[in-house]
Design a protein around this motif. Sequence first.
Motif, PDB file in Angstrom:
ATOM      1  N   ARG A  69      -8.868   4.043  -6.969  1.00 40.15           N
ATOM      2  CA  ARG A  69      -8.597   5.287  -6.246  1.00 40.15           C
ATOM      3  C   ARG A  69      -7.634   5.030  -5.092  1.00 40.15           C
ATOM      4  O   ARG A  69      -7.832   4.138  -4.275  1.00 40.15           O
ATOM      5  N   GLY A 123      -5.546   4.381   9.477  1.00 34.77           N
ATOM      6  CA  GLY A 123      -4.952   5.465   8.696  1.00 34.77           C
ATOM      7  C   GLY A 123      -3.453   5.508   8.900  1.00 34.77           C
ATOM      8  O   GLY A 123      -2.849   4.561   9.427  1.00 34.77           O
ATOM      9  N   ARG A 128     -10.189   0.819   4.798  1.00 35.72           N
ATOM     10  CA  ARG A 128     -11.282  -0.026   5.255  1.00 35.72           C
ATOM     11  C   ARG A 128     -11.034  -1.486   4.896  1.00 35.72           C
ATOM     12  O   ARG A 128     -10.241  -1.799   4.014  1.00 35.72           O
ATOM     13  N   SER A 146      -1.834   8.446   4.346  1.00 39.20           N
ATOM     14  CA  SER A 146      -3.201   8.132   3.917  1.00 39.20           C
ATOM     15  C   SER A 146      -3.925   9.413   3.549  1.00 39.20           C
ATOM     16  O   SER A 146      -3.695  10.461   4.148  1.00 39.20           O
ATOM     17  N   SER A 147      -4.778   9.320   2.546  1.00 41.50           N
ATOM     18  CA  SER A 147      -5.593  10.459   2.132  1.00 41.50           C
ATOM     19  C   SER A 147      -7.020  10.330   2.647  1.00 41.50           C
ATOM     20  O   SER A 147      -7.765  11.302   2.691  1.00 41.50           O
ATOM     21  N   GLU A 148      -7.392   9.110   3.004  1.00 40.54           N
ATOM     22  CA  GLU A 148      -8.671   8.859   3.662  1.00 40.54           C
ATOM     23  C   GLU A 148      -8.568   7.547   4.421  1.00 40.54           C
ATOM     24  O   GLU A 148      -7.542   6.850   4.356  1.00 40.54           O
ATOM     25  N   GLU A 149      -9.606   7.183   5.162  1.00 39.82           N
ATOM     26  CA  GLU A 149      -9.542   6.006   6.028  1.00 39.82           C
ATOM     27  C   GLU A 149      -9.461   4.715   5.213  1.00 39.82           C
ATOM     28  O   GLU A 149     -10.175   4.541   4.222  1.00 39.82           O
ATOM     29  N   ILE A 191      -5.870   5.287  -1.604  1.00 45.93           N
ATOM     30  CA  ILE A 191      -6.315   5.580  -0.250  1.00 45.93           C
ATOM     31  C   ILE A 191      -5.128   5.840   0.671  1.00 45.93           C
ATOM     32  O   ILE A 191      -5.154   6.754   1.493  1.00 45.93           O
ATOM     33  N   SER A 237      -3.757  14.521  -7.571  1.00 46.39           N
ATOM     34  CA  SER A 237      -4.080  13.175  -7.104  1.00 46.39           C
ATOM     35  C   SER A 237      -4.247  12.207  -8.266  1.00 46.39           C
ATOM     36  O   SER A 237      -3.962  11.014  -8.140  1.00 46.39           O
TER      37      SER A 237
END
Length: 337
Positions: free
Chosen positions: A190, A151, A217, A212-215, A192, A121
């Motif tokens: 980072r 996402g 926002r 997507s690796s996370e939500e 996302i 990553s």
Amino acid sequence: MRKLLYALAATTLLFTSWAHAQPEFKADHPERYTVVKGDTLWDISGRFLNNPWYWPEIWHVNPQVANPHLIYPGDRLALVYIDGKPRITKVASGDVKLSPQIRSEAIDTPIPAIPLDAIASFLTDTRIVSPEEINGAPYVLEGEDGRIITGAGDKIYARGEKPADRVGVFRRSQEFVDPDTGEFLGLEARSIARGNVAAENGDVLTVNLTSSSEEVRIGDRLLVSEDRRLTTNFMPSSPDEQIEGKMISVDGGVNQIGQYNVVAINRGAREGMKAGNVLAVMKAGNRVRDPITGETIELPSERAGLLMVFQVYEKLSYGLVLKATRALSVGDKVVNP
């Protein structure tokens, strides 16, 4: 299972005078070794050498063997002597012969230098930017139908100047400051998600998220999506310059640092750091009160681990801790091995 994704290039590395000590072979080193799936170059180097970062100095490339610079699962390595000096080379059978051989088994991927799944990553997404760059980037307003969390497969709306057709969604993370000088070293952005700009209405962008690796926002930022790849040419090596720095951060915010933790150090390209450089970690000594004079004394630092640098920026670098004989901490020194 470790992902064996990328090639290693056996390169000739230059070392300054302090890095020219002779590689030390382990007393119980094997005469031959067969590479297995899951091995890394560091693992194999450690089977033969007390100081694995000297692997390039003992690796002998046989130009008559197909793909001599790559090491694959199933390859047989042998210790041979060339001009009276020990060298490791690939052999194709039980006999140690430096003669033409063709690989017959179907093996697609050579072994990596270090566990790539631990750093992927950082090499493909996470990046160091300036505050101006991320503050001036378009920001997420909301998702389709007013959703505040989205996402992969969703549509989002962002405001700002379109950076490119393909964009990455990033979140402002750590600010790195040199603990000794106070110099600003960089801002970590980072990753996302990734997406494509589907429409542009004034300064409002419509973006379709493809992964997507996370939500995602509200307030996350859009930057140009970079198709970066894991580096394929680093090998364990001692730095060309004399290095003395510190670990200034650890991924995940843990209190104690151990094997396979990713850390940031306050030394980068301007100090001569290169991907593949190995550094020793020196654990700071305790501070004790002198029972006679009452003074506070700091005890000497002790060698407590090794890390390999895998991503270099101008003022800082990321490294992977490969060995830790005791718990390490942010603030511990890093020096030439």
